[in-house]
Design a protein around this motif. Sequence first.
Motif, PDB file in Angstrom:
ATOM      1  N   GLU A 166      22.540 -40.368  41.663  1.00 30.15           N
ATOM      2  CA  GLU A 166      23.153 -42.602  42.292  1.00 30.15           C
ATOM      3  C   GLU A 166      21.931 -42.094  42.984  1.00 30.15           C
ATOM      4  N   THR A 208      24.894 -48.202  45.017  1.00 25.61           N
ATOM      5  CA  THR A 208      24.178 -47.513  44.377  1.00 25.61           C
ATOM      6  C   THR A 208      23.711 -48.185  42.879  1.00 25.61           C
ATOM      7  N   ARG A 217      28.822 -38.865  44.971  1.00 27.39           N
ATOM      8  CA  ARG A 217      27.221 -39.897  44.163  1.00 27.39           C
ATOM      9  C   ARG A 217      26.037 -39.830  44.163  1.00 27.39           C
ATOM     10  N   ILE A 228      37.151 -41.252  43.395  1.00 25.20           N
ATOM     11  CA  ILE A 228      35.894 -40.945  42.045  1.00 25.20           C
ATOM     12  C   ILE A 228      36.253 -40.356  41.489  1.00 25.20           C
TER      13      ILE A 228
END
Length: 262
Positions: A56, A85, A51, A16
């Motif tokens: 998201e 997403t 996320r 990430i």
Amino acid sequence: MTEQLWSPAKVADVLIRAEDSGVAQTSILAEWDGLDLAAAYEAQDIALQMRISRGERVTGVKLGVTSKAKQRQVGVDSPSTAWLTDAMILPIGEPVPREKMIHARAEPEIAFVMGRRLEGPGVSAATALAAVDHVVGAIEIIDSRFSGYKFSMMDAVADNNSSGRYVTGPISVRPDSLDLGLEACLLEVDGEIVDSATGAAVHGHPAEALAFAANTLAERGLAIEPGWVILTGGMTDAVPVRPGARIAAHFTHLGTVNVSGG
């Protein structure tokens, strides 16, 4: 690095961070031989929760290595799944945000929009197709977080199947109104046709890819939800998205989907 420094949570955090910073990561499997497929999927799911925690929303599922050629290339015999997403949606007409990506590459795909929940195990292609509301053409912009675009299957799964952006076309078709195995696509880059394929390149048939996704997710206690977009996998090899590039996927019945390099 020693194996003790790695865990699925650490893998998720590293990838990430690489995505957010645009700084590539070397192969994790080369540093941690504990990264098997189970650990890779665990890292992928942890990253999804990261996320979601930052706002998201899950919009669907993407499949990777659905073609036999790609499976032979990476030494596997089945596809893999990953998450979509709303942060990955590329609105029609907007250029690919290359400045936010590391290895932006485009590939044409057949996409399903789900009409009802699809839950394995035991889902067949026919059952899967019956759960689809409509079919659209799509272009996925994949973006590996690994330097030199070099990675193992486990690296790719942990990296959410090289997710980046995706755009779906404006023409929607009922799934029972065309033969998706024969649905053809011409991939055009800067006015030149560079590749072509049919839906049969996608795990034999896009509905087979959808069934695979439902059955694989079921192994983790998950299902495909109504309204989700399912990207069934690249029909052709992915092409680099260069600055100013004009890329189009021309489908037989699903119209044309365009992207441009920002």
